[in-house]
Design a protein around this motif. Structure first.
Motif, PDB file in Angstrom:
ATOM      1  N   ASP A  74       0.805  -1.221   0.000  1.00  0.00           N
ATOM      2  CA  ASP A  74       0.000   0.000   0.000  1.00  0.00           C
ATOM      3  C   ASP A  74       0.840   1.274   0.000  1.00  0.00           C
ATOM      4  O   ASP A  74       0.288   2.383  -0.040  1.00  0.00           O
ATOM      5  N   LEU A  75       2.160   1.122   0.046  1.00  0.00           N
ATOM      6  CA  LEU A  75       3.015   2.306  -0.041  1.00  0.00           C
ATOM      7  C   LEU A  75       2.840   2.959  -1.413  1.00  0.00           C
ATOM      8  O   LEU A  75       2.582   2.267  -2.404  1.00  0.00           O
ATOM      9  N   PRO A  76       2.987   4.272  -1.502  1.00  0.00           N
ATOM     10  CA  PRO A  76       2.873   4.933  -2.803  1.00  0.00           C
ATOM     11  C   PRO A  76       3.895   4.373  -3.794  1.00  0.00           C
ATOM     12  O   PRO A  76       4.991   3.947  -3.404  1.00  0.00           O
ATOM     13  N   ASP A  77       3.543   4.373  -5.079  1.00  0.00           N
ATOM     14  CA  ASP A  77       4.440   3.837  -6.106  1.00  0.00           C
ATOM     15  C   ASP A  77       5.771   4.572  -6.157  1.00  0.00           C
ATOM     16  O   ASP A  77       6.783   4.004  -6.564  1.00  0.00           O
ATOM     17  N   ASP A  78       5.792   5.831  -5.733  1.00  0.00           N
ATOM     18  CA  ASP A  78       7.038   6.597  -5.781  1.00  0.00           C
ATOM     19  C   ASP A  78       7.827   6.540  -4.467  1.00  0.00           C
ATOM     20  O   ASP A  78       8.855   7.181  -4.323  1.00  0.00           O
ATOM     21  N   TRP A  79       7.346   5.724  -3.497  1.00  0.00           N
ATOM     22  CA  TRP A  79       8.081   5.571  -2.239  1.00  0.00           C
ATOM     23  C   TRP A  79       9.406   4.873  -2.509  1.00  0.00           C
ATOM     24  O   TRP A  79       9.504   3.977  -3.348  1.00  0.00           O
ATOM     25  N   ARG A  80      10.438   5.295  -1.833  1.00  0.00           N
ATOM     26  CA  ARG A  80      11.771   4.700  -1.978  1.00  0.00           C
ATOM     27  C   ARG A  80      12.371   4.434  -0.610  1.00  0.00           C
ATOM     28  O   ARG A  80      11.954   5.017   0.388  1.00  0.00           O
ATOM     29  N   CYS A  81      13.367   3.578  -0.594  1.00  0.00           N
ATOM     30  CA  CYS A  81      14.063   3.256   0.644  1.00  0.00           C
ATOM     31  C   CYS A  81      14.580   4.550   1.279  1.00  0.00           C
ATOM     32  O   CYS A  81      15.248   5.338   0.612  1.00  0.00           O
ATOM     33  N   PRO A  82      14.278   4.759   2.553  1.00  0.00           N
ATOM     34  CA  PRO A  82      14.756   5.972   3.207  1.00  0.00           C
ATOM     35  C   PRO A  82      16.285   6.025   3.346  1.00  0.00           C
ATOM     36  O   PRO A  82      16.857   7.093   3.482  1.00  0.00           O
ATOM     37  N   ARG A  83      16.913   4.867   3.278  1.00  0.00           N
ATOM     38  CA  ARG A  83      18.367   4.809   3.465  1.00  0.00           C
ATOM     39  C   ARG A  83      19.126   4.991   2.149  1.00  0.00           C
ATOM     40  O   ARG A  83      20.062   5.769   2.080  1.00  0.00           O
ATOM     41  N   CYS A  84      18.732   4.259   1.089  1.00  0.00           N
ATOM     42  CA  CYS A  84      19.531   4.278  -0.144  1.00  0.00           C
ATOM     43  C   CYS A  84      18.755   4.752  -1.375  1.00  0.00           C
ATOM     44  O   CYS A  84      19.326   4.841  -2.452  1.00  0.00           O
ATOM     45  N   LYS A  85      17.458   5.004  -1.225  1.00  0.00           N
ATOM     46  CA  LYS A  85      16.594   5.537  -2.289  1.00  0.00           C
ATOM     47  C   LYS A  85      16.253   4.534  -3.388  1.00  0.00           C
ATOM     48  O   LYS A  85      15.793   4.919  -4.453  1.00  0.00           O
ATOM     49  N   ARG A  86      16.418   3.219  -3.130  1.00  0.00           N
ATOM     50  CA  ARG A  86      16.000   2.220  -4.123  1.00  0.00           C
ATOM     51  C   ARG A  86      14.479   2.168  -4.191  1.00  0.00           C
ATOM     52  O   ARG A  86      13.791   2.442  -3.216  1.00  0.00           O
TER      53      ARG A  86
END
Length: 66
Positions: free
Chosen positions: A44-56
């Motif tokens: 359910d996370l937004p499609d543009d959500w990325r890893c907070p640590r490395c941005k993957r």
């Protein structure tokens, strides 16, 4: 939403997911730094959500079997 509609994303279902960098997304914690509330399932996370640590992207995460 069908699993194959996620364009290669990890399989549906609740639980924790791990990024190759080691960051673990846990729905019990959410991602408060990015306004993701506690209880938000990974799928359910937004499609543009990325890893907070490395941005993957989400597609790079794998489900942690518990």
């Amino acid at each position: 939403m069908a699993e194959n509609d996620k364009q290669g994303a990890v399989s549906l279902g609740g639980g924790r997911y791990k990024c190759p960098c080691g960051y673990v997304y846990d729905p019990a914690k959410g991602d408060p730094k990015h306004d993701i509330p506690v209880g938000t399932q990974f799928e359910d996370l937004p499609d543009d959500w990325r890893c907070p640590r490395c941005k993957r992207k989400k597609e790079k995460f794998s489900k942690i079997e518990e």
